[in-house]
Design a protein around this motif. Structure first.
Motif, PDB file in Angstrom:
ATOM      1  N   VAL A  35      29.553  31.222  32.771  1.00 43.16           N
ATOM      2  CA  VAL A  35      29.783  29.789  32.535  1.00 43.16           C
ATOM      3  C   VAL A  35      31.283  29.519  32.347  1.00 43.16           C
ATOM      4  CG1 VAL A  35      29.345  27.857  30.945  1.00 43.16           C
ATOM      5  CG2 VAL A  35      27.464  29.296  31.700  1.00 43.16           C
ATOM      6  N   SER A  36      31.988  30.422  31.663  1.00 39.93           N
ATOM      7  CA  SER A  36      33.443  30.230  31.484  1.00 39.93           C
ATOM      8  C   SER A  36      34.149  30.147  32.834  1.00 39.93           C
ATOM      9  CB  SER A  36      34.065  31.389  30.702  1.00 39.93           C
ATOM     10  OG  SER A  36      33.506  31.460  29.425  1.00 39.93           O
ATOM     11  N   ALA A  37      33.803  31.069  33.740  1.00 36.67           N
ATOM     12  CA  ALA A  37      34.455  31.086  35.056  1.00 36.67           C
ATOM     13  C   ALA A  37      34.077  29.829  35.842  1.00 36.67           C
ATOM     14  CB  ALA A  37      34.048  32.341  35.821  1.00 36.67           C
ATOM     15  N   ALA A  65      40.747  37.677  33.357  1.00 41.83           N
ATOM     16  CA  ALA A  65      39.980  36.446  33.601  1.00 41.83           C
ATOM     17  C   ALA A  65      40.731  35.240  33.031  1.00 41.83           C
ATOM     18  CB  ALA A  65      38.594  36.547  32.970  1.00 41.83           C
ATOM     19  N   MET A  66      41.353  35.459  31.875  1.00 39.91           N
ATOM     20  CA  MET A  66      42.111  34.385  31.236  1.00 39.91           C
ATOM     21  C   MET A  66      43.311  33.974  32.083  1.00 39.91           C
ATOM     22  SD  MET A  66      42.858  34.950  27.312  1.00 39.91           S
ATOM     23  CE  MET A  66      41.810  34.206  26.139  1.00 39.91           C
ATOM     24  N   GLN A  67      43.961  35.002  32.643  1.00 35.81           N
ATOM     25  CA  GLN A  67      45.145  34.755  33.465  1.00 35.81           C
ATOM     26  C   GLN A  67      44.760  33.866  34.670  1.00 35.81           C
ATOM     27  OE1 GLN A  67      46.721  38.399  35.016  1.00 35.81           O
ATOM     28  NE2 GLN A  67      48.793  37.855  34.385  1.00 35.81           N
ATOM     29  N   THR A  68      43.611  34.201  35.289  1.00 35.12           N
ATOM     30  CA  THR A  68      43.149  33.420  36.443  1.00 35.12           C
ATOM     31  C   THR A  68      42.855  31.989  36.029  1.00 35.12           C
ATOM     32  OG1 THR A  68      42.049  35.436  37.134  1.00 35.12           O
ATOM     33  CG2 THR A  68      41.430  33.430  38.320  1.00 35.12           C
ATOM     34  N   ARG A  69      42.172  31.816  34.875  1.00 37.22           N
ATOM     35  CA  ARG A  69      41.833  30.470  34.425  1.00 37.22           C
ATOM     36  C   ARG A  69      43.092  29.685  34.050  1.00 37.22           C
ATOM     37  NH1 ARG A  69      37.822  31.234  29.706  1.00 37.22           N
ATOM     38  NH2 ARG A  69      38.191  29.037  29.492  1.00 37.22           N
ATOM     39  N   ASP A  70      44.029  30.355  33.376  1.00 32.81           N
ATOM     40  CA  ASP A  70      45.291  29.691  32.983  1.00 32.81           C
ATOM     41  C   ASP A  70      46.013  29.154  34.206  1.00 32.81           C
ATOM     42  OD1 ASP A  70      45.018  30.385  30.384  1.00 32.81           O
ATOM     43  OD2 ASP A  70      46.656  31.856  30.354  1.00 32.81           O
ATOM     44  N   LYS A  71      46.056  30.010  35.240  1.00 36.61           N
ATOM     45  CA  LYS A  71      46.793  29.645  36.442  1.00 36.61           C
ATOM     46  C   LYS A  71      46.119  28.416  37.065  1.00 36.61           C
ATOM     47  CE  LYS A  71      48.161  32.051  40.692  1.00 36.61           C
ATOM     48  NZ  LYS A  71      49.206  31.157  41.109  1.00 36.61           N
ATOM     49  N   ARG A  72      44.782  28.482  37.162  1.00 36.37           N
ATOM     50  CA  ARG A  72      44.055  27.360  37.768  1.00 36.37           C
ATOM     51  C   ARG A  72      44.219  26.094  36.912  1.00 36.37           C
ATOM     52  NH1 ARG A  72      38.525  29.033  37.928  1.00 36.37           N
ATOM     53  NH2 ARG A  72      38.907  30.535  39.557  1.00 36.37           N
ATOM     54  N   PRO A  84      46.022  26.421  25.903  1.00 36.51           N
ATOM     55  CA  PRO A  84      45.213  27.315  26.730  1.00 36.51           C
ATOM     56  C   PRO A  84      44.144  28.064  25.921  1.00 36.51           C
ATOM     57  CG  PRO A  84      47.349  28.291  26.294  1.00 36.51           C
ATOM     58  CD  PRO A  84      47.378  26.917  25.687  1.00 36.51           C
ATOM     59  N   ALA A  85      43.231  28.729  26.621  1.00 39.67           N
ATOM     60  CA  ALA A  85      42.194  29.531  25.965  1.00 39.67           C
ATOM     61  C   ALA A  85      42.848  30.568  25.067  1.00 39.67           C
ATOM     62  CB  ALA A  85      41.354  30.237  27.018  1.00 39.67           C
ATOM     63  N   GLY A  86      42.307  30.742  23.862  1.00 42.70           N
ATOM     64  CA  GLY A  86      42.811  31.779  22.970  1.00 42.70           C
ATOM     65  C   GLY A  86      44.052  31.358  22.193  1.00 42.70           C
ATOM     66  N   GLY A 134      33.262  39.495  20.424  1.00 38.20           N
ATOM     67  CA  GLY A 134      32.735  40.821  20.116  1.00 38.20           C
ATOM     68  C   GLY A 134      32.785  41.757  21.309  1.00 38.20           C
ATOM     69  N   ARG A 135      33.615  41.411  22.313  1.00 41.69           N
ATOM     70  CA  ARG A 135      33.686  42.278  23.503  1.00 41.69           C
ATOM     71  C   ARG A 135      35.047  42.980  23.537  1.00 41.69           C
ATOM     72  NH1 ARG A 135      31.984  37.555  26.385  1.00 41.69           N
ATOM     73  NH2 ARG A 135      29.728  37.448  26.460  1.00 41.69           N
ATOM     74  N   GLU A 136      35.325  43.704  22.449  1.00 40.15           N
ATOM     75  CA  GLU A 136      36.662  44.282  22.323  1.00 40.15           C
ATOM     76  C   GLU A 136      36.962  45.339  23.378  1.00 40.15           C
ATOM     77  OE1 GLU A 136      37.561  44.939  18.010  1.00 40.15           O
ATOM     78  OE2 GLU A 136      35.730  43.732  17.935  1.00 40.15           O
ATOM     79  N   GLU A 137      35.879  46.024  23.836  1.00 38.80           N
ATOM     80  CA  GLU A 137      36.105  47.068  24.851  1.00 38.80           C
ATOM     81  C   GLU A 137      36.482  46.459  26.200  1.00 38.80           C
ATOM     82  OE1 GLU A 137      32.009  45.717  25.282  1.00 38.80           O
ATOM     83  OE2 GLU A 137      33.306  46.080  23.573  1.00 38.80           O
ATOM     84  N   GLU A 138      36.312  45.140  26.301  1.00 36.51           N
ATOM     85  CA  GLU A 138      36.587  44.486  27.585  1.00 36.51           C
ATOM     86  C   GLU A 138      37.923  43.747  27.591  1.00 36.51           C
ATOM     87  OE1 GLU A 138      33.483  42.203  29.430  1.00 36.51           O
ATOM     88  OE2 GLU A 138      32.050  43.042  28.017  1.00 36.51           O
ATOM     89  N   LEU A 139      38.821  44.165  26.707  1.00 38.03           N
ATOM     90  CA  LEU A 139      40.086  43.448  26.547  1.00 38.03           C
ATOM     91  C   LEU A 139      40.801  43.195  27.875  1.00 38.03           C
ATOM     92  CD1 LEU A 139      41.879  42.287  24.323  1.00 38.03           C
ATOM     93  CD2 LEU A 139      43.080  44.445  24.249  1.00 38.03           C
ATOM     94  N   GLU A 140      40.869  44.231  28.725  1.00 42.70           N
ATOM     95  CA  GLU A 140      41.610  44.107  29.969  1.00 42.70           C
ATOM     96  C   GLU A 140      40.944  43.104  30.919  1.00 42.70           C
ATOM     97  OE1 GLU A 140      44.548  44.834  30.340  1.00 42.70           O
ATOM     98  OE2 GLU A 140      44.669  44.416  32.503  1.00 42.70           O
TER      99      GLU A 140
END
Ligand code: DC
Length: 240
Positions: free
Chosen positions: A86-88, A168-175, A8-10, A157-163
Motif C-alpha cells: 500500500v505504501s508503494a 523504497a523511501m528513496q524512490t518515494r522521496d524522488k517521486r 518526507p516519510a520518516g 518492527g522490520r529492523e532487518e529490512e533497513l536497506e
C-alpha cells in the motif's frame, strides 16, 4: 487554529503531529491516510494505478477524521493502510492531479469540520503549500535519509529490512519531490526544522511553543492591545 506539518516519510511528522495536537487540544488529521485508502481500494479492486480518473472516483468516496480514513462510510483499519504494497501504491497514485484535486477538497472539508472544536494539526506533504496555505503555523520537518530509514524500520518492527526500507523511501522521496502537481517542498513562510539529531520531545516542544506564539499573536490582532478603546473586542473571532 490550524497547524500544518509537512515533510518526507520518516521525518517524524506523524509522531510530532499526534503529540502536538494532544498538547494543544486540537484534532490530528493525517492526510497520508487518504492516499493510502485510495491505494488500498485500487489494489483490492484491481484498478489501473495509472488511471487518474478511476482513482479520483475512489477518492470522492474517501473521508478523513481524527480516527483515520474511511471508504464509502466504512472505517479502514490502520494496519491495512500500512503494508509495504500500500505504501508503494500510495506514492504512485498520489502523482495523479485528478486524484489530488479531489483529496485536497476532502482534506479541507475535514479541517473545516474541526472548526467548532478549536482546529487541527494537519500533516502531509502539501498542507502548507496547497491544502491550507492560510494555516496559522506551517512547519516543514527534515531528517537525513539514514535517520529516516532507521526510524521507519523501528516503527514497523522490520529492523532487518533497513536497506530495503532505505531504498523504497528513496524512490518515494524522488517521486514525491519531482512530481508536477504539488511537489514536496516547504511552503512560503514555513518554519523548517531539521530533526536528525533532535529528540521527539525536543521537536514537539518547539512546535508547541511556535503554535502558542502564533495563537497569542492572533488573539492580540483580534482584540487589540489592552486598554485600546477602539479595539473590536466584540467582533466575531476567526475560528480557523
Ligand atoms: O505520509 P504517508 O507516508 O502516510 O503518505 C502516503 C503517500 O501519500 C506518500 O507517498 C505521499 C503521499 N501524500 C501526498 O502526496 N500528499 C499528502 N498530503 C500526504 C501524503
Amino acid at each position: 487554529m490550524l497547524v500544518a506539518i509537512d515533510g518526507p516519510a520518516g521525518s517524524g511528522k506523524s509522531s510530532v503531529a499526534r503529540a502536538v495536537a494532544e498538547r494543544l487540544g486540537l484534532v490530528n488529521l493525517n492526510t497520508g491516510a487518504t492516499y493510502r485508502a485510495v491505494a488500498l481500494v485500487a489494489l483490492e479492486e484491481n484498478l489501473d494505478l495509472d488511471d487518474g480518473v478511476a482513482l479520483a472516483a475512489v477518492g470522492a468516496r474517501v473521508d478523513l477524521a481524527a480516527t483515520g480514513a474511511s471508504y464509502a462510510g466504512e472505517p479502514i483499519p490502520e494496519d491495512a493502510l500500512r503494508t509495504p504494497e500500500v505504501s508503494a501504491a500510495a506514492s504512485r497514485v498520489s502523482a495523479h492531479p485528478e486524484l489530488r484535486e479531489i483529496l485536497v477538497e476532502r482534506q479541507r472539508a475535514a479541517a473545516r469540520a474541526t472548526e467548532a472544536s478549536g482546529g487541527a494539526v494537519v500533516e502531509g506533504r502539501d498542507i502548507g503549500t496547497v491544502v491550507l496555505p492560510e494555516a496559522d503555523l506551517k512547519v516543514f520537518l527534515l531528517a537525513s535519509p539514514e535517520e529516516r530509514a532507521r526510524r521507519r524500520a523501528l516503527q514497523t518492527g522490520r529492523e532487518e529490512e533497513l536497506e530495503r526500507i532505505r531504498k523504497a523511501m528513496q524512490t518515494r522521496d524522488k517521486r514525491d519531490s519531482e512530481r508536477e502537481t504539488s511537489p514536496l517542498k516547504p511552503a512560503p513562510g514555513a518554519v523548517v526544522l531539521d530533526t536528525t539529531s533532535l529528540s521527539l520531545e525536543g521537536v514537539v516542544s518547539r512546535v508547541v511553543e511556535l503554535a502558542r506564539e502564533r495563537r497569542g499573536e492572533r488573539r492580540s490582532a483580534v482584540e487589540g492591545p489592552p486598554g485600546d478603546e477602539a479595539s473590536p473586542r466584540n467582533a466575531p473571532r476567526r475560528a480557523l
